[in-house]
Each structure stands twice: as C-alpha cells, then as structure tokens.
Scaffold this active site. Sequence first.
Site, short mmCIF file in Angstrom:
data_model
loop_
_atom_site.label_atom_id
_atom_site.label_comp_id
_atom_site.label_asym_id
_atom_site.label_seq_id
_atom_site.Cartn_x
_atom_site.Cartn_y
_atom_site.Cartn_z
N GLY A 53 20.70 0.64 33.14
CA GLY A 53 21.99 1.32 32.99
C GLY A 53 22.73 0.86 31.75
N GLN A 63 13.61 4.75 45.43
CA GLN A 63 12.31 5.33 45.07
C GLN A 63 12.19 5.65 43.58
OE1 GLN A 63 11.66 8.66 47.69
NE2 GLN A 63 11.18 7.34 49.43
N HIS A 108 3.84 8.46 -0.55
CA HIS A 108 2.53 8.42 0.08
C HIS A 108 2.49 7.40 1.21
CE1 HIS A 108 0.73 11.17 -2.81
NE2 HIS A 108 1.54 10.58 -3.68
N GLU A 151 1.62 1.28 10.16
CA GLU A 151 0.18 0.97 10.28
C GLU A 151 -0.58 2.15 10.89
OE1 GLU A 151 -1.12 -2.35 9.75
OE2 GLU A 151 0.78 -3.41 9.43
N ASP A 168 16.61 2.35 30.80
CA ASP A 168 17.20 3.30 31.75
C ASP A 168 17.54 2.60 33.07
OD1 ASP A 168 17.98 5.67 32.89
OD2 ASP A 168 15.95 6.40 33.24
N LEU A 184 0.85 -1.20 0.00
CA LEU A 184 0.00 0.00 0.00
C LEU A 184 0.89 1.25 0.00
CD1 LEU A 184 -2.80 1.39 0.25
CD2 LEU A 184 -2.53 1.25 2.74
N THR A 185 1.78 1.33 1.01
CA THR A 185 2.61 2.53 1.17
C THR A 185 3.54 2.72 -0.03
OG1 THR A 185 2.54 2.30 3.55
CG2 THR A 185 4.38 3.56 2.68
#
Lengths: 259, 390
Positions: free
Chosen positions: B344, B284, B140, B368, B341, B135-136
Amino acid sequence: MNIVVCAKVVPLSSVTIQIDPATKRMVRKDVSQELDPQAAKAVEEALRLTEKQGGSVTVVVMGGDDATIGIRGALAMGATAAIHLSDPALAGSDALGTAKALAAAIRKEPFDLVICATESSDSYTGLVPGQLAQLLGVPPLTFATSLTVEGRTVTIKRQSEGGYDVVTSELPVLVTVTTGINEPRYPTLKGIMGAKKKEIRKYTAADLGLGPAEIGESGAREKVLTVGRPPARPAGTVIKDEGQGGKQIADFLANLKLI
Amino acid sequence: MEKFRGVDYYGIEDLLSEEERMVRDAIRDWVEVEFLPLVTQHHRAGTFPVELIPKLGELGVFGATLKGYGCAGLNSVAYGLIMQELERGDSGLRSCASVQSGLVMYPIYAYGSEAQKEAWLPRLARGEKVGCFGLTEPDHGSDPGGMKTRARRRGDAYVLSGTKLWITNGSIADVAVVWAKEDDGEIYGYLVEKGTPGYSTLDISGKFSMRASITSELSLQDCQIPLENKLPDVKGLKGPLGCLAQARYGIAWGAVGAAMACYDWALQYAQQRIQFGKPIASFQLVQQKLVWMITEITKAQLLALQLGRLKDQGRARPQQVSMAKMNNVHIALETARMARDIMGAAGIVDEHPVIRHMINLETVKTYEGTHDIHTLIIGRDITGTDAFGV
C-alpha cells in the site's frame, strides 16, 4: 605459537530454533548451520595473534556431519587446520562430557593457548571453558575484552561490572573472549576456495579414549527436566505527553535509581 | 522487519555445494552489514558508495571466476550467487561488480595481451582500479553494430573519436574498454586510461532509476592511445557480445536477488499489517500475489542454477543466457510491483527497500539487451528466422 580455538557450529541466526519435545534437545537436523558468530570472534583473535607472531590456529569442533560447513567457515577465515569430533556416541553430551571430548582432542596437539567464546550463541550455558581449563590443567582467563601475548606472558582485560581488570598469566592458558573483543573478518572468496584444501582430522569417541560413562546421553549428569517459554513480559508504562511528559519520564527513571 | 531469511521453497539449497553456500552466505552477511545501512542515503543522493569498491576487492568479488592474476577462480554458480546477493542489496551494487568483472576484467582476460592482463587484472581484482565498458552510443543501443565511434591508426597510435552513453562507473573508471570501428569496418576493443588527452566523462543526472549507481557519458575527441592498448585477440561484434553474455548471466542471478528481497519484505509486511481485524496475508487476493511471486522466484532460481551448471560444463549458449536474463528480470520487476502493491502507501517510501528495487529493475529490464531484444534472439534461435532486420 600454537593456538587451539574451540568452536561450535550452530543454526543460522535467521533460523527459528525448535526444541524436540521428546529429547528436549535443539533440533539440528535439516537446519542450516554456520560457525557460531561468538566462535568466529575467538577464531579472529587467534588469527590476529598468529599474523603478528607466527604459529598455527587449529579449530576444534564437536558436532554432527553437517557441522562441516561451519568448520570450513573457520578455515576460510584463515585457520590452519581443523579437528572434527564426530561420533553418534557424542550426541547428547552435557557440558562436562563436551569438555572431556574437547580436552582429549586438544591434548593430542601441541598448544600454547586455547581460545573459546565465553558462551555459545545457541545454548548459552557458558560452562564448557572453565571445565576444559580444569581438565587441561591450565589457568582460565575469562571474559577477555582484549588479549595480548608478549613472549610467554598473556595479558587480558577482563570485563567486570564497573570496567575491567587486567589479568596476566604465563602460557599455556585458556582464554574466553567476549562479544565486544573484535569484529571478525569476512571469509574471502579465495579463503573459501582454499578451505577445501585444508586438513580436517576426524576423531571418534574411541580415538579420544572416551566411553559411554563419560560422554553422550549416558554419560551426562546434567538432565534437562523441562523446556518452557520465558514468562510474558508485563505490559510497559505508557506516558502520554500532556505538558508533563518529560518530568514524568525523569521521575520514572529516578524511581528506578537510573538517574 | 526481521533480517532477510533467504527464499528457498524447493530445497534448491540441496543442489548447491558446500563451497557455493559458503560463498553466498559470506556475501549475504557482507551486504547486510556493510551495504544495506548505506543504501538509502546513497539512493536519495544519487551517489554510489565508492569506498566499498576496495572492500569488494578484498573479498574477492571482482573477476571471481577468472583463474590467476589474484582472482578467486570460483565456478559460475558461485559467481551467480554473489550477483544474487549483491542485487538483494541493490541493482547498483550488482551493476558495479558486473561491469568490473564481466565487462572489463573478462575482455582483458579473454582478448587481452599478457602485458595488458598483468597491468590491469590484479589491480582491478583488488578494487584498487575501476573499469568501465563503452559500447552503447547515443544513436546505437540495441544495434551496436551501427556504432559511429571510430579508431584510426596515426603513426604509433590509435586515435579514437566518438561518444559512448549509459556507461556504468564511467566517471570513476581508471580504464575504459572502448569498442570502436576501424576503417576495415570491423569492431575492435581498446583500453583508454583516465587522463588521456581527448577523453572525458560526464555523469548523467535526473535518473529516477538505478540512482545508487554512477552512469556516465564518455567523450572521445581525437583521443590518442598507444598501439599496445588495443585488445589483440578479438575482432568483430563477437568481442563485446562475448562480454555481454558474461554480464547478462550475472543479471539473470542478480534479478533473482532483487525479487527475493521484495518477496521476503512483502511477506513479512503482509503477516504484520492488520486490516479488518486480521493480517492482510490472510486475504485471498494478497495470498494470490505472494504465491505468484514465490512460484516465479522458484522457477527463476532453477533457470539460473541450471544455466550456471551448463556454463561450467562449457555448454551454455548465448540464447539460453538471453532466456534467463529476459525471464528473471521480468519476473523480478513484476514481483517488485506486486510487493509494492501489497504494501500500500508504505510501499512508496524508501524506509522499505521495495520501491527502490522496483524502479531499479526498470533499468535492468532495458540494459544489457532489452527484454524485447532477448525475445527476438530466442525467436531467431527457435525459428531460424531473423526478426531484427539485421
């Protein structure tokens, strides 16, 4: 050939098993269950035999209401039908009580071959198959790493310390299979869809003609006295390689007579 | 790390039927044993384990919701759970199954002739044949209605000309569902078989994302196909958009699987990694991240599940599919970034699955229907005002 597979439904392998300190039994309530991976190997072996030779595979499971998912698992793999021994009176049965219940159910079926896992992967006693063979009056062929049936002759390779023994018997017979015997198939999605249409017969203790003297906690002659953790492993030996590491490892292994 | 334990903070398991749980567990086990040991090497090499395609077919993954033609006939929730488990493995694996099921088998099933269905569906279901969806185009993407690919009737044939880009499974596909405009200005679908003169493919290299997946360009240069290769029962943009609604639905579930993988891994890592004399899970700021992740995953699971239930009742609207795709991919990507994250430096190596999921999800956010386009679809739906300029 009519094959009966004894299977157990156990907590999922990803579940950390808890023991109820009061009953000293494994906690099964609200724990996700599955067909015991060991039992799946017994189912797989039965399916392979019937795919070659025709016949039926009936799975017998003793367990609570939540065992259905494991029973359906066996049916999704391709088993023909299942029998579910489900009754609060059966809870707390010891190995012999379990074997009596399984034997009573299996006697209601025409069978040529009974296949069990060597042991279940939750409690690992490995006692039931031998008792079951005795109760059914058939020879037990244990620790099979391979299983073939030619006509009425069953041949297994029986795992032993140094290799295997070849053992044969005429049907009917009970075979226990080891972990290495096969890699069970994955249930296909069509198999899962088809499983719900297959028959699961339910038997109570009364249907099996068994009473409190034989089954359940009252009938159990085995008693769990204590439950404890295995002793912590002693610390290992650390060998630092300062030029002699290889020799030190070799000496260590030689001391243990491993090399 | 321990084996994946599933992520279910809200007892959502209880909302699933026994059959749905069995389907999920079967695929979860399969991914664990058959796929995960292979994924790192394929990700590094930028290849897809094509040998798994027939195995997925044997399991019944392809076209699993379709009835007949050798398909399993599952409900939408079970299908969603399959997508979740496949993408817990890798977005590339889920993409392969999504494309085959939602973008190739679905249009043949929904818009195809009986002969087309008989010819393709059973073989695609078994994974003997692979399909792709064109399609793509280079110019477009979000605006497929502007496509340049043309189909013109010439005697007993259609002649297709144009280029399709970003096509998953393109170069391994035996059949491409190609969308093109005819002279009446309407879009129609065509089945183009591999080997047809004028049809060729070229793989896109240099991808940093979705590496364990084949992405190609399709070139159609005066490519002549028989008249009977046109999909007879659809006309207009609603054809490809109908397919995309299927595939987006699968993505909404799949993204949850990727998020679950990242969360489970990061949680275990945080519990085991000792800094300042205690597990980093006790800090925390780390807990805040983990709590955000599990909260958003739980909401995403419920969004996907209710969408599946609506779909099975025939009540799911495309705008609702947009919301689930938009939200679930967004939170999955954020979850993957937070997991990276928390880990590390370890988070950047492929010994752990997190960075792979993170960079894959950049693609999933875009393809999509981009996140922004889905936002505008929902915006148009609730305001009654179009912000596309269409």
